[in-house]
Design a protein around this motif. Structure first.
Motif, PDB file in Angstrom:
ATOM      1  N   ALA A 145       0.830  -1.187   0.087  1.00 34.07           N
ATOM      2  CA  ALA A 145       0.084   0.097   0.147  1.00 34.07           C
ATOM      3  C   ALA A 145       0.878   1.212  -0.055  1.00 34.07           C
ATOM      4  O   ALA A 145       2.032   1.194   0.552  1.00 34.07           O
ATOM      5  CB  ALA A 145      -0.923   0.003   1.299  1.00 34.07           C
ATOM      6  N   ALA A 146       0.314   2.396  -0.321  1.00 31.50           N
ATOM      7  CA  ALA A 146       1.075   3.591  -0.436  1.00 31.50           C
ATOM      8  C   ALA A 146       0.113   4.745  -0.396  1.00 31.50           C
ATOM      9  O   ALA A 146      -1.022   4.730  -0.744  1.00 31.50           O
ATOM     10  CB  ALA A 146       1.714   3.709  -1.629  1.00 31.50           C
ATOM     11  N   LYS A 147       0.611   5.944   0.311  1.00 38.20           N
ATOM     12  CA  LYS A 147      -0.069   7.066   0.338  1.00 38.20           C
ATOM     13  C   LYS A 147       0.853   8.326   0.384  1.00 38.20           C
ATOM     14  O   LYS A 147       1.932   8.413   0.741  1.00 38.20           O
ATOM     15  CB  LYS A 147      -0.693   6.846   1.661  1.00 38.20           C
ATOM     16  CG  LYS A 147      -0.257   6.942   2.907  1.00 38.20           C
ATOM     17  CD  LYS A 147      -1.137   6.680   3.947  1.00 38.20           C
ATOM     18  CE  LYS A 147      -0.296   6.922   5.468  1.00 38.20           C
ATOM     19  NZ  LYS A 147      -1.321   6.628   6.542  1.00 38.20           N
ATOM     20  N   GLY A 148       0.178   9.529  -0.105  1.00 38.42           N
ATOM     21  CA  GLY A 148       0.897  10.550  -0.210  1.00 38.42           C
ATOM     22  C   GLY A 148       0.268  11.624  -1.230  1.00 38.42           C
ATOM     23  O   GLY A 148      -0.707  11.174  -1.741  1.00 38.42           O
ATOM     24  N   PHE A 149       0.785  12.790  -1.255  1.00 39.11           N
ATOM     25  CA  PHE A 149       0.261  13.733  -2.102  1.00 39.11           C
ATOM     26  C   PHE A 149       0.225  13.220  -3.662  1.00 39.11           C
ATOM     27  O   PHE A 149      -0.826  13.817  -4.386  1.00 39.11           O
ATOM     28  CB  PHE A 149       1.094  15.146  -2.113  1.00 39.11           C
ATOM     29  CG  PHE A 149       1.134  15.634  -0.815  1.00 39.11           C
ATOM     30  CD1 PHE A 149      -0.256  15.736   0.119  1.00 39.11           C
ATOM     31  CD2 PHE A 149       2.049  16.396  -0.353  1.00 39.11           C
ATOM     32  CE1 PHE A 149      -0.042  16.283   1.162  1.00 39.11           C
ATOM     33  CE2 PHE A 149       2.055  17.183   0.912  1.00 39.11           C
ATOM     34  CZ  PHE A 149       0.797  17.485   1.608  1.00 39.11           C
ATOM     35  N   TYR A 150       0.799  12.399  -4.143  1.00 46.02           N
ATOM     36  CA  TYR A 150       0.876  11.910  -5.434  1.00 46.02           C
ATOM     37  C   TYR A 150      -0.378  11.346  -5.563  1.00 46.02           C
ATOM     38  O   TYR A 150      -1.039  11.285  -6.889  1.00 46.02           O
ATOM     39  CB  TYR A 150       2.007  10.848  -5.743  1.00 46.02           C
ATOM     40  CG  TYR A 150       1.996  10.435  -7.051  1.00 46.02           C
ATOM     41  CD1 TYR A 150       2.241  11.151  -8.145  1.00 46.02           C
ATOM     42  CD2 TYR A 150       1.521   8.969  -7.260  1.00 46.02           C
ATOM     43  CE1 TYR A 150       2.333  10.669  -9.279  1.00 46.02           C
ATOM     44  CE2 TYR A 150       1.707   8.485  -8.621  1.00 46.02           C
ATOM     45  CZ  TYR A 150       1.969   9.198  -9.629  1.00 46.02           C
ATOM     46  OH  TYR A 150       1.779   8.701 -11.012  1.00 46.02           O
ATOM     47  N   PHE A 151      -1.030  10.620  -4.747  1.00 44.55           N
ATOM     48  CA  PHE A 151      -2.109   9.890  -4.690  1.00 44.55           C
ATOM     49  C   PHE A 151      -3.305  10.549  -4.471  1.00 44.55           C
ATOM     50  O   PHE A 151      -4.432  10.714  -5.114  1.00 44.55           O
ATOM     51  CB  PHE A 151      -2.236   8.418  -4.139  1.00 44.55           C
ATOM     52  CG  PHE A 151      -1.110   7.685  -4.385  1.00 44.55           C
ATOM     53  CD1 PHE A 151      -1.007   6.910  -5.789  1.00 44.55           C
ATOM     54  CD2 PHE A 151       0.028   7.691  -3.589  1.00 44.55           C
ATOM     55  CE1 PHE A 151      -0.355   6.073  -5.905  1.00 44.55           C
ATOM     56  CE2 PHE A 151       1.020   6.839  -3.924  1.00 44.55           C
ATOM     57  CZ  PHE A 151       0.878   6.010  -4.998  1.00 44.55           C
ATOM     58  N   HIS A 152      -3.334  11.701  -3.492  1.00 40.91           N
ATOM     59  CA  HIS A 152      -4.391  12.223  -3.176  1.00 40.91           C
ATOM     60  C   HIS A 152      -3.902  13.586  -2.226  1.00 40.91           C
ATOM     61  O   HIS A 152      -3.283  13.508  -1.233  1.00 40.91           O
ATOM     62  CB  HIS A 152      -5.608  11.440  -2.487  1.00 40.91           C
ATOM     63  CG  HIS A 152      -7.031  12.124  -2.422  1.00 40.91           C
ATOM     64  ND1 HIS A 152      -7.428  13.190  -1.287  1.00 40.91           N
ATOM     65  CD2 HIS A 152      -8.116  11.957  -3.051  1.00 40.91           C
ATOM     66  CE1 HIS A 152      -8.383  13.289  -1.497  1.00 40.91           C
ATOM     67  NE2 HIS A 152      -8.767  12.795  -2.347  1.00 40.91           N
ATOM     68  N   GLN A 153      -4.637  14.931  -2.589  1.00 46.02           N
ATOM     69  CA  GLN A 153      -4.245  16.078  -1.874  1.00 46.02           C
ATOM     70  C   GLN A 153      -5.044  15.736  -0.493  1.00 46.02           C
ATOM     71  O   GLN A 153      -6.249  15.141  -0.585  1.00 46.02           O
ATOM     72  CB  GLN A 153      -4.621  17.190  -2.604  1.00 46.02           C
ATOM     73  CG  GLN A 153      -3.821  17.443  -3.738  1.00 46.02           C
ATOM     74  CD  GLN A 153      -2.309  17.660  -3.403  1.00 46.02           C
ATOM     75  OE1 GLN A 153      -2.135  18.322  -2.455  1.00 46.02           O
ATOM     76  NE2 GLN A 153      -1.239  17.247  -3.874  1.00 46.02           N
ATOM     77  N   PRO A 154      -4.718  16.318   0.644  1.00 46.66           N
ATOM     78  CA  PRO A 154      -5.484  16.270   1.713  1.00 46.66           C
ATOM     79  C   PRO A 154      -6.566  17.069   1.599  1.00 46.66           C
ATOM     80  O   PRO A 154      -6.841  18.175   0.720  1.00 46.66           O
ATOM     81  CB  PRO A 154      -4.676  16.963   2.826  1.00 46.66           C
ATOM     82  CG  PRO A 154      -3.298  17.620   2.151  1.00 46.66           C
ATOM     83  CD  PRO A 154      -3.301  16.991   0.861  1.00 46.66           C
ATOM     84  N   GLY A 155      -8.064  16.983   2.050  1.00 45.57           N
ATOM     85  CA  GLY A 155      -9.066  17.468   2.176  1.00 45.57           C
ATOM     86  C   GLY A 155      -9.414  18.152   3.163  1.00 45.57           C
ATOM     87  O   GLY A 155      -8.452  18.507   4.266  1.00 45.57           O
ATOM     88  N   HIS A 156     -10.487  18.989   3.121  1.00 47.58           N
ATOM     89  CA  HIS A 156     -10.836  19.761   4.382  1.00 47.58           C
ATOM     90  C   HIS A 156     -11.300  19.042   5.396  1.00 47.58           C
ATOM     91  O   HIS A 156     -12.282  18.152   5.461  1.00 47.58           O
ATOM     92  CB  HIS A 156     -12.110  20.664   3.906  1.00 47.58           C
ATOM     93  CG  HIS A 156     -11.400  21.704   2.931  1.00 47.58           C
ATOM     94  ND1 HIS A 156     -10.477  22.719   3.351  1.00 47.58           N
ATOM     95  CD2 HIS A 156     -11.584  21.775   1.715  1.00 47.58           C
ATOM     96  CE1 HIS A 156     -10.259  23.480   2.100  1.00 47.58           C
ATOM     97  NE2 HIS A 156     -10.789  22.943   1.054  1.00 47.58           N
ATOM     98  N   LEU A 157     -11.183  19.297   6.775  1.00 44.10           N
ATOM     99  CA  LEU A 157     -11.596  18.680   8.099  1.00 44.10           C
ATOM    100  C   LEU A 157     -13.242  19.199   8.109  1.00 44.10           C
ATOM    101  O   LEU A 157     -13.565  20.201   8.130  1.00 44.10           O
ATOM    102  CB  LEU A 157     -11.060  19.169   9.161  1.00 44.10           C
ATOM    103  CG  LEU A 157     -11.481  18.714  10.460  1.00 44.10           C
ATOM    104  CD1 LEU A 157     -11.339  16.933  10.458  1.00 44.10           C
ATOM    105  CD2 LEU A 157     -10.628  19.154  11.511  1.00 44.10           C
TER     106      LEU A 157
END
Length: 58
Positions: free
Chosen positions: A31-43
């Motif tokens: 598994a992988a995560k980071g800005f490449y896959f998805h930008q953070p959303g709003h809380l």
């Protein structure tokens, strides 16, 4: 290190992947995560609760 963990039966996750080059170099990850896959959303607060309720719930 990735293969060592997998040989021990662990799920290996890469964090902080920010570009295609990093993603390609880490294809062996489970598994992988980071800005490449998805930008953070709003809380967003759950409806019906205030932020104070979330922090000070009993």
């Amino acid at each position: 290190m990735i293969h060592l963990g997998q040989n021990l039966g662990l799920v290996i996750t890469g964090e902080g992947i920010e570009n295609a080059e990093q993603a390609e170099r880490l294809l062996a990850l489970d598994a992988a995560k980071g800005f490449y896959f998805h930008q953070p959303g709003h809380l967003q607060k759950p409806s019906g609760q205030s932020g104070r309720d979330l922090i000070h719930s009993t």
